[in-house]
Design an enzyme around this catalytic site. Sequence first.
Site, PDB file in Angstrom:
ATOM      1  N   VAL A  69       0.983  -1.307   0.161  1.00  0.00           N
ATOM      2  CA  VAL A  69       0.005  -0.086  -0.058  1.00  0.00           C
ATOM      3  C   VAL A  69       0.951   1.272   0.045  1.00  0.00           C
ATOM      4  O   VAL A  69       0.645   2.338  -0.498  1.00  0.00           O
ATOM      5  CB  VAL A  69      -0.849   0.045   1.083  1.00  0.00           C
ATOM      6  CG1 VAL A  69      -1.730   1.262   1.163  1.00  0.00           C
ATOM      7  CG2 VAL A  69      -1.950  -1.134   1.191  1.00  0.00           C
ATOM      8  N   GLU A  84       5.834   4.729   7.109  1.00  0.00           N
ATOM      9  CA  GLU A  84       6.617   4.181   8.200  1.00  0.00           C
ATOM     10  C   GLU A  84       5.990   2.598   7.982  1.00  0.00           C
ATOM     11  O   GLU A  84       4.808   2.216   8.755  1.00  0.00           O
ATOM     12  CB  GLU A  84       6.098   4.676   9.483  1.00  0.00           C
ATOM     13  CG  GLU A  84       6.715   4.091  10.882  1.00  0.00           C
ATOM     14  CD  GLU A  84       6.154   2.721  11.554  1.00  0.00           C
ATOM     15  OE1 GLU A  84       6.511   1.788  11.463  1.00  0.00           O
ATOM     16  OE2 GLU A  84       4.976   2.933  12.156  1.00  0.00           O
ATOM     17  N   CYS A 119      10.313  -8.697  16.789  1.00  0.00           N
ATOM     18  CA  CYS A 119      11.223  -9.292  16.038  1.00  0.00           C
ATOM     19  C   CYS A 119      10.907 -10.666  15.289  1.00  0.00           C
ATOM     20  O   CYS A 119       9.945 -11.301  15.478  1.00  0.00           O
ATOM     21  CB  CYS A 119      12.037 -10.035  17.152  1.00  0.00           C
ATOM     22  SG  CYS A 119      13.363 -10.805  16.355  1.00  0.00           S
TER      23      CYS A 119
END
Length: 334
Positions: A69, A84, A119
């Site tokens: 996107v 981000e 992680c």
Amino acid sequence: MGALFMGNKPALKPAEKCALVMEQFLRLLHHCGMDAKDVDLLNCQGPVAERLILDADVRLTQFTGSSRVAERLSEATRGKVKIEDAGFDWKILGPDVADVDYVAWQCDQDAYACAGQKCSILFAHENWEKAGLFEKMRANASTRSLEDLSIAPTLTVTTQTILDHAATLLNIPGAKLLFGGKKLEGHNIPEVYGATEPTAVYVPLKEMLKEEHFDACATEIFGPFQVVTTFGDDNVSDVLDACERMSHHLTAAVVSNDAAFRSTILANTVNGTTYAGRRARTTGAPQNHWFGPAGDARGAGIGTPEAIKMVWSCHREIVVDEVVPPGWVQPKAT
């Protein structure tokens, strides 16, 4: 909040599955004194939000979400976007083994806390495997349960997607299931969500680096899932190669107090937020730290004053030049 701090009027478009949460957050802000007209909430699917962005006078879009996107928005807005986006977060455990219980706890938190959204891949020096780190990680993961919400449903990835991804990785030569890989039992979570045990799949580093395997190993699963591998002193460069080949450089951790090893890793990687030292973690989006990708001019930082100013303001210069000197004489034209 950063947009508001800089005097903007933002339109907030959350993911549809968590729009109710954002609505309640805005109501909290109203309760705390924010004017109801300061933020608009748009609860819709992506195509509707895209029409708003393209048809209205939107000066900047700050996007958090998938890289797919993000690329679409970059093209549609002709670059008026700060991103981000997805990040395949890695963690490297150096050769200096100490505080094994603490490191095992932090590895568990990084991979599985908050339904496992941190992680993605763990590179452990072979010394940590010899010290029993993986067994301790398995023991920590086994204590998580739905009862205390230390394991929770995932909104954006289904159970079957997670299990299918594990199966894909387990087909790689030398790969093995360290723990997990099963559906959670005894719940009524709808199938459109994910509900699996905390899962870790080991993939040999030499196989991971092969062209036919790397994309699968570096596919982000936004849930309680991680890929684990080991390395020795003679193939640190292979670890650096893997980190460089990942497409999005968001957060990372270098778990080592060995100054030479740590400097080698930090000097050859580009992640936007990197924790270093024995307590290094990949815990996402701390409010007092810069949090954003690196290596991309569109990268949006969040959290720090510097990040907020970079995303939600622009550079201006106002040059004041007022006084004409007494006795000014017009010079020759130039």
